[in-house]
Design a protein around this motif. Structure first.
Motif, mmCIF file in Angstrom:
data_model
loop_
_atom_site.group_PDB
_atom_site.id
_atom_site.type_symbol
_atom_site.label_atom_id
_atom_site.label_comp_id
_atom_site.label_asym_id
_atom_site.label_seq_id
_atom_site.Cartn_x
_atom_site.Cartn_y
_atom_site.Cartn_z
ATOM 1 N N PRO A 120 10.200 7.164 10.265
ATOM 2 C CA PRO A 120 11.160 7.097 11.373
ATOM 3 C C PRO A 120 12.155 5.951 11.220
ATOM 4 O O PRO A 120 13.340 6.103 11.501
ATOM 5 C CB PRO A 120 10.278 6.877 12.607
ATOM 6 C CG PRO A 120 8.938 7.354 12.229
ATOM 7 C CD PRO A 120 8.808 7.136 10.754
ATOM 8 N N PHE A 121 11.672 4.797 10.734
ATOM 9 C CA PHE A 121 12.570 3.658 10.532
ATOM 10 C C PHE A 121 13.636 3.997 9.491
ATOM 11 O O PHE A 121 14.833 3.821 9.715
ATOM 12 C CB PHE A 121 11.773 2.429 10.087
ATOM 13 C CG PHE A 121 12.622 1.299 9.550
ATOM 14 C CD1 PHE A 121 13.244 0.420 10.422
ATOM 15 C CD2 PHE A 121 12.814 1.140 8.185
ATOM 16 C CE1 PHE A 121 14.044 -0.617 9.932
ATOM 17 C CE2 PHE A 121 13.610 0.119 7.689
ATOM 18 C CZ PHE A 121 14.221 -0.767 8.569
ATOM 19 N N ARG A 139 5.085 -14.313 9.747
ATOM 20 C CA ARG A 139 4.460 -14.387 11.067
ATOM 21 C C ARG A 139 2.949 -14.217 11.033
ATOM 22 O O ARG A 139 2.293 -14.281 12.063
ATOM 23 C CB ARG A 139 5.068 -13.313 11.968
ATOM 24 C CG ARG A 139 6.477 -13.713 12.393
ATOM 25 C CD ARG A 139 7.169 -12.640 13.176
ATOM 26 N NE ARG A 139 6.318 -11.950 14.128
ATOM 27 C CZ ARG A 139 6.659 -10.826 14.761
ATOM 28 N NH1 ARG A 139 7.826 -10.294 14.540
ATOM 29 N NH2 ARG A 139 5.842 -10.252 15.612
ATOM 30 N N TRP A 150 14.210 -3.723 2.275
ATOM 31 C CA TRP A 150 13.668 -4.494 3.391
ATOM 32 C C TRP A 150 12.488 -3.759 4.035
ATOM 33 O O TRP A 150 11.426 -4.328 4.256
ATOM 34 C CB TRP A 150 14.793 -4.733 4.402
ATOM 35 C CG TRP A 150 14.429 -5.639 5.519
ATOM 36 C CD1 TRP A 150 14.023 -5.253 6.767
ATOM 37 C CD2 TRP A 150 14.435 -7.070 5.513
ATOM 38 N NE1 TRP A 150 13.773 -6.360 7.523
ATOM 39 C CE2 TRP A 150 14.017 -7.496 6.789
ATOM 40 C CE3 TRP A 150 14.758 -8.038 4.550
ATOM 41 C CZ2 TRP A 150 13.905 -8.823 7.141
ATOM 42 C CZ3 TRP A 150 14.651 -9.371 4.906
ATOM 43 C CH2 TRP A 150 14.236 -9.756 6.170
ATOM 44 N N VAL A 173 17.797 4.330 10.175
ATOM 45 C CA VAL A 173 18.810 3.490 9.544
ATOM 46 C C VAL A 173 19.676 4.305 8.583
ATOM 47 O O VAL A 173 20.899 4.171 8.552
ATOM 48 C CB VAL A 173 18.146 2.315 8.787
ATOM 49 C CG1 VAL A 173 19.194 1.447 8.108
ATOM 50 C CG2 VAL A 173 17.308 1.488 9.736
ATOM 51 N N PHE A 186 19.691 -2.108 0.649
ATOM 52 C CA PHE A 186 19.097 -3.281 1.285
ATOM 53 C C PHE A 186 18.085 -2.871 2.354
ATOM 54 O O PHE A 186 16.980 -3.413 2.416
ATOM 55 C CB PHE A 186 20.203 -4.148 1.896
ATOM 56 C CG PHE A 186 19.691 -5.381 2.557
ATOM 57 C CD1 PHE A 186 19.229 -6.446 1.796
ATOM 58 C CD2 PHE A 186 19.647 -5.483 3.941
ATOM 59 C CE1 PHE A 186 18.731 -7.587 2.400
ATOM 60 C CE2 PHE A 186 19.146 -6.626 4.557
ATOM 61 C CZ PHE A 186 18.694 -7.679 3.783
ATOM 62 N N SER A 187 18.462 -1.901 3.191
ATOM 63 C CA SER A 187 17.542 -1.519 4.268
ATOM 64 C C SER A 187 16.281 -0.870 3.699
ATOM 65 O O SER A 187 15.183 -1.071 4.218
ATOM 66 C CB SER A 187 18.229 -0.597 5.266
ATOM 67 O OG SER A 187 18.454 0.660 4.689
ATOM 68 N N THR A 233 1.286 -11.633 10.615
ATOM 69 C CA THR A 233 0.829 -10.306 10.999
ATOM 70 C C THR A 233 1.544 -9.293 10.135
ATOM 71 O O THR A 233 2.750 -9.364 9.962
ATOM 72 C CB THR A 233 1.184 -9.993 12.469
ATOM 73 O OG1 THR A 233 0.948 -11.150 13.232
ATOM 74 C CG2 THR A 233 0.377 -8.838 12.975
ATOM 75 N N LYS A 234 0.781 -8.360 9.620
ATOM 76 C CA LYS A 234 1.379 -7.350 8.763
ATOM 77 C C LYS A 234 1.987 -6.256 9.646
ATOM 78 O O LYS A 234 1.277 -5.638 10.446
ATOM 79 C CB LYS A 234 0.284 -6.765 7.885
ATOM 80 C CG LYS A 234 0.754 -6.260 6.555
ATOM 81 C CD LYS A 234 -0.479 -6.112 5.691
ATOM 82 C CE LYS A 234 -0.314 -5.120 4.582
ATOM 83 N NZ LYS A 234 -1.571 -4.891 3.883
ATOM 84 N N ILE A 235 3.274 -6.066 9.527
ATOM 85 C CA ILE A 235 3.919 -4.989 10.284
ATOM 86 C C ILE A 235 4.569 -4.049 9.285
ATOM 87 O O ILE A 235 5.275 -4.491 8.381
ATOM 88 C CB ILE A 235 4.962 -5.545 11.267
ATOM 89 C CG1 ILE A 235 4.254 -6.372 12.332
ATOM 90 C CG2 ILE A 235 5.754 -4.419 11.907
ATOM 91 C CD1 ILE A 235 5.156 -7.042 13.304
ATOM 92 N N SER A 236 4.278 -2.771 9.432
ATOM 93 C CA SER A 236 4.856 -1.838 8.463
ATOM 94 C C SER A 236 5.749 -0.835 9.190
ATOM 95 O O SER A 236 5.645 -0.658 10.398
ATOM 96 C CB SER A 236 3.757 -1.117 7.702
ATOM 97 O OG SER A 236 2.990 -0.358 8.598
ATOM 98 N N VAL A 237 6.636 -0.229 8.435
ATOM 99 C CA VAL A 237 7.510 0.790 9.010
ATOM 100 C C VAL A 237 7.351 2.064 8.191
ATOM 101 O O VAL A 237 7.018 2.016 7.016
ATOM 102 C CB VAL A 237 8.986 0.355 9.001
ATOM 103 C CG1 VAL A 237 9.215 -0.776 9.960
ATOM 104 C CG2 VAL A 237 9.435 -0.006 7.605
ATOM 105 N N PHE A 272 8.724 -5.031 4.040
ATOM 106 C CA PHE A 272 8.475 -5.647 5.338
ATOM 107 C C PHE A 272 7.019 -6.011 5.591
ATOM 108 O O PHE A 272 6.752 -7.078 6.162
ATOM 109 C CB PHE A 272 9.028 -4.780 6.479
ATOM 110 C CG PHE A 272 9.239 -5.562 7.733
ATOM 111 C CD1 PHE A 272 10.253 -6.508 7.809
ATOM 112 C CD2 PHE A 272 8.405 -5.398 8.823
ATOM 113 C CE1 PHE A 272 10.438 -7.265 8.950
ATOM 114 C CE2 PHE A 272 8.585 -6.155 9.977
ATOM 115 C CZ PHE A 272 9.600 -7.092 10.031
ATOM 116 N N SER A 284 0.837 -1.188 0.000
ATOM 117 C CA SER A 284 0.000 0.000 0.000
ATOM 118 C C SER A 284 0.871 1.236 0.000
ATOM 119 O O SER A 284 1.799 1.383 0.776
ATOM 120 C CB SER A 284 -0.965 0.021 1.171
ATOM 121 O OG SER A 284 -0.420 -0.631 2.258
ATOM 122 N N SER A 285 0.563 2.082 -0.942
ATOM 123 C CA SER A 285 1.334 3.283 -1.133
ATOM 124 C C SER A 285 0.342 4.415 -1.301
ATOM 125 O O SER A 285 -0.790 4.205 -1.703
ATOM 126 C CB SER A 285 2.174 3.137 -2.396
ATOM 127 O OG SER A 285 2.432 4.393 -2.956
#
Lengths: 680, 140
Positions: A387-388, A378, A366, A392, A362-363, A380-384, A370, A298-299
């Motif tokens: 801030p992430f 897992r 990733w 980095v 890469f980051s 479960t959808k986890i988004s960043v 993610f 989703s964007s």
């Protein structure tokens, strides 16, 4: 005309398949006629795509709303330059645009590549034709730009108002040109692997192409930032959105490639790494299209989602498997000629630069993927979010900036302590002086201090390099300062153009640090009311709401809100921001209302005003006021970078012929001896 | 130490640094991303999910948007068909956020005990963002 266009696409696909099949088979060896036929397929596909493009443009210009594409993206009252740019405003048109430009680049590559690389060219033709055939089949089977409606609308739907902006006319094609042109170095790399001609020939043949694509990507990304800033109204230019990230990824790997390829030219190292980078860059350019077109992530940018995304995924997977398998089978032929001799060498600095760039890429990849990865692993959808990416990439970016300053100061192979001392004293002193000055002025933000200190260091490096070159020339040829300066650059464009690109990057970093000090305030104001906003430099802006007016323009109804602005008590003018309701030629509203921000730009800071709406029926207005320090320098940095990039690839004198290997090597001594003539 | 080994050591340091930064970043800033049904199921089984910062992706219920311009508050409902969650948001909404059919939003915020989602940021996209809707058209 659509029939002709459609026909041209089919014939182009068939010609492309013929050329690719013969090209890969290798049967053209010793048969000049067949070899010619492969090369001519490339020109033929280009000519056919020109025919198809003319057909689509003709439909757009003559308002043939029976063509679905024409009625989807244009209307009778659309200004004519947007009718031209509507060619790439939608998915189907941009596929045709992509195929057209790819075949143009492929033809130029055939035409411009010197005869000594001839044995590579049929393979290059085969690879570029394969990519072209892929785009043609997407158009023919999933997204035909010439498909017609069962009826003819009286008027088209018009172009999205957010795309009615100069930045948006230029940004997508620039980015496409960048993405597309990566296909050419990729094709040469594949050709080198297929023909087993793995001498540095292919690297030389693509030098300009890698610069071309890097330059277009840089321009495309910067224009995208500019468009987001002036058009989207959220007050920033980079949000780490998946679509933005997708454009940054190939830029990062291409930047790494531009540096590591110099190591291969000079020292015969990193052959495998370079091939991996160029294949990776090509795959990332396809990946970018997949991300934007498929909607898997989703964007905020959601383009028309369709099955087209999955064509790209399939192509991506196939291309990845085939090209990396091919690389693997040629692995033993790609042994490095020498080993790394010292950590205090330019090779080592370039290697670290590559690692950091790949680390950033890469980051970013990733973080972008993610949500999908975490859901798959897992459940479960986890988004960043930003801030992430900032956490980095800010430290990694600073490390990269440090290496930008170090690289040019160290000699190839092995630098001595005396050499290092002589090279580093002035730049390091500049960096430290910058930090001390900023501390005295009260700057306390750790990252900003580091960023600006490093910016000082890199600037010191660049100035020292120019100064030494100019001094040497003045001594050798007793030239005047401007002549020496001009000759220095002209005689060694690649090196000094590169430094100018570095200067552009320094300006970007300085501009990025400015955003740390952004000031923002939202307010609801009656006419005559005012608020104050203090800039990070301590200036006070007083913003007085004057009132709201409404008027009709060519294809829109405009509601404008005027703000009188004064800085430190001195009036500096009235700024008007707008809400626009676009209408079709019958006066019916199309699209949701769009916001036009008002921006007053100075080198120190931008005052950015968003009119968010009026309290119903009154002249009471809701505003967001933002002070964005140093934003203008992002655009200036972009211009400097483009100037530097153009210098490095300007045709004419410069190092040509077989790549020279650095034998003995202290750059400083060489500068003295050869007066900055030809050693980079 | 040979230069090759020194280089490997340096590379390892960079790789480790990137990995650590990413792990820390994910721990610190990773956010659950749910649709209304998933969120409802989560809070039903584990009430500690109330008040946790997360992202909610859903479609705006047409006609549910109430804007109070003076206080810059927007109240609306989002749904994925199975579950509907009321959302309240204070701030400026993007141009693409409207009351029409098929507007998808991503809101960041927390679900309060009273079942209202308090959003601190709001992103909107519509399925046809770069293409206007054509009412009643039939394609060939």
């Amino acid at each position: 005309m659509t029939l002709l266009g459609q026909f041209a696409l089919w014939v182009a696909a068939l010609v492309g398949i013929w050329g690719a099949a013969i090209g890969y088979s290798g049967r053209w060896r010793g048969r000049p006629a067949l070899e010619q036929s492969v090369i001519r397929s490339v020109y033929g596909v280009f000519a056919l795509l020109v025919v198809a493009a003319v057909c689509l443009w003709q439909g757009l210009v003559t308002h043939d709303f029976n063509i679905e594409y024409v009625s989807s993206y244009t209307s009778r009252n659309l200004p004519s330059y947007y009718i031209i740019s509507a060619f790439w405003a939608g998915q189907k048109g941009s596929l045709l645009f992509w195929a057209l430009v790819l075949s143009l680049f492929a033809s130029l590559a055939q035409w411009l590549t010197p005869a000594r690389h001839r044995s590579l060219m049929p393979y290059v033709a085969a690879v570029t034709l394969t990519i072209a055939v892929f785009f043609l089949s997407v158009m023919l089977f999933a997204a035909n730009p010439f498909s017609r409606l069962s009826f003819t609308p009286e008027d088209g739907r018009g172009l999205n108002p957010q795309l009615q902006n100069v930045g948006m006319v230029m940004h997508p094609p620039m980015l496409y040109l960048g993405y597309i042109s990566i296909g050419i170095p990729f094709a040469f790399a594949m050709a080198a692997l297929l023909s087993k001609r793995l001498d540095p020939g292919w690297i030389q043949a693509i030098r300009k192409w890698t610069l071309v694509s890097w330059l277009f990507l840089s321009i495309g990304i910067t224009l995208g930032m500019w468009w987001a800033y002036v058009e989207l109204g959220w007050g920033g230019y980079w949000a780490w959105d998946p679509v933005e990230n997708a454009s940054l990824l190939p830029w990062l790997t291409m930047t790494a490639f531009l540096h590591s390829v110099m190591v291969q030219e000079k020292r015969g190292m990193l052959k495998r790494w370079n091939l991996m980078l160029i294949i990776g860059s090509f795959l990332l350019s396809i990946f970018g299209t997949f991300i934007t077109r498929s909607g898997v992530i989703s964007s905020v940018h959601s383009f028309t989602q369709s099955s087209v995304g999955y064509f790209f995924l399939a192509f991506l997977v196939m291309a990845a498997i085939l090209s990396y398998t091919l690389l693997y089978t040629r692995w033993p032929l790609l042994e490095a000629e020498v080993q790394l001799e010292s950590m205090a060498s330019r090779e080592a600095a370039f290697l670290f630069n590559n690692l950091v760039l790949i680390g950033i890429a890469f980051s970013v990849l990733w973080g972008t993927l993610f949500p999908i990865l975490s859901e798959a692993v897992r459940g479960t959808k986890i988004s960043v979010g930003p801030p992430f990416f900032n956490k980095v990439n800010v430290p990694l970016g600073l490390l990269l900036l440090l290496l930008t300053g170090i690289g040019p100061l160290i000699a190839w192979r092995k630098a001595t302590t005396a050499n290092l001392k002589r090279q580093f004293i002035a730049p390091v002193a500049t960096g430290l002086a910058t930090v001390v000055l900023l501390l005295l002025f009260g700057m306390r933000d750790g990252y900003v201090l580091m960023a600006l200190g490093l910016a000082g260091f890199v600037t010191g490096t660049i100035v020292q390099e120019f100064a030494r070159g100019v001094r040497a020339r003045r001594r050798m040829y007793s030239e005047s300062f401007p002549t020496a300066f001009a000759h220095l650059i002209a005689r060694n464009r690649r090196r000094y153009g590169g430094y100018i690109v570095h200067a552009g990057m320094v300006i970007y970093f300085v501009a990025f640090s400015g955003m740390v000090f952004k000031r923002e305030r939202e307010a609801t104001l009656k006419p005559g009311d005012s608020v104050e906003l203090t800039s990070p430099y301590g200036d006070t802006y007083r913003l007085t709401h004057q009132g709201i007016s409404q008027y009709e323009a060519l294809n829109r109804v405009v509601t404008a809100a005027a703000v009188e602005v004064s800085r430190n008590g001195r009036p500096i003018g009235v700024m008007s921001s707008e809400k626009r309701q676009h209408v079709d030629s019958f006066g019916r509203p199309t699209f949701e209302p769009s916001t036009e921000v008002a921006i007053k730009s100075t080198p120190r800071e931008d005052l950015y005003i968003v009119f968010a709406g009026a309290v119903s029926g009154t002249e009471e207005a809701v505003y967001r006021f933002t002070i964005n320090p140093l934003v203008m320098w992002v655009w200036i940095g972009g211009v400097v970078l483009v100037v530097g990039g153009l210098l490095t690839m300007w045709p004419g004198t410069g190092p040509t012929g077989a790549p020279r290997r650095t034998q003995a090597g202290y750059q400083v001594q060489l500068v003295g001896a050869a007066a900055g003539k030809e050693q980079d | 130490m040979r230069p090759g080994n020194k280089f490997l050591l340096g590379s390892a340091l960079i790789v480790v640094a990137v990995a650590l930064l990413m792990i820390e970043g994910l721990k610190q800033f990773g956010q659950y991303s749910f649709n209304p049904s998933e969120l409802a199921a989560r809070v039903a089984s584990d009430s500690s999910f109330y008040g946790v910062g997360l992202k909610l992706e859903a479609k705006v219920v047409p006609g549910s948007v109430k804007r109070d311009v003076a206080s810059q508050t927007i109240d609306f409902q989002v749904s994925d068909g199975a579950h509907t969650i009321p959302v309240t948001y204070r701030g400026l909404a993007p141009d693409t956020f409207t009351d029409q059919q098929d507007i998808e939003v991503i809101v960041e915020g927390r679900l309060a005990r009273d079942g209202v989602f308090h959003a601190t940021s709001l992103f909107a996209k519509c399925g046809s963002r770069y293409e206007a809707k054509y009412q009643g058209s039939t394609k060939a």
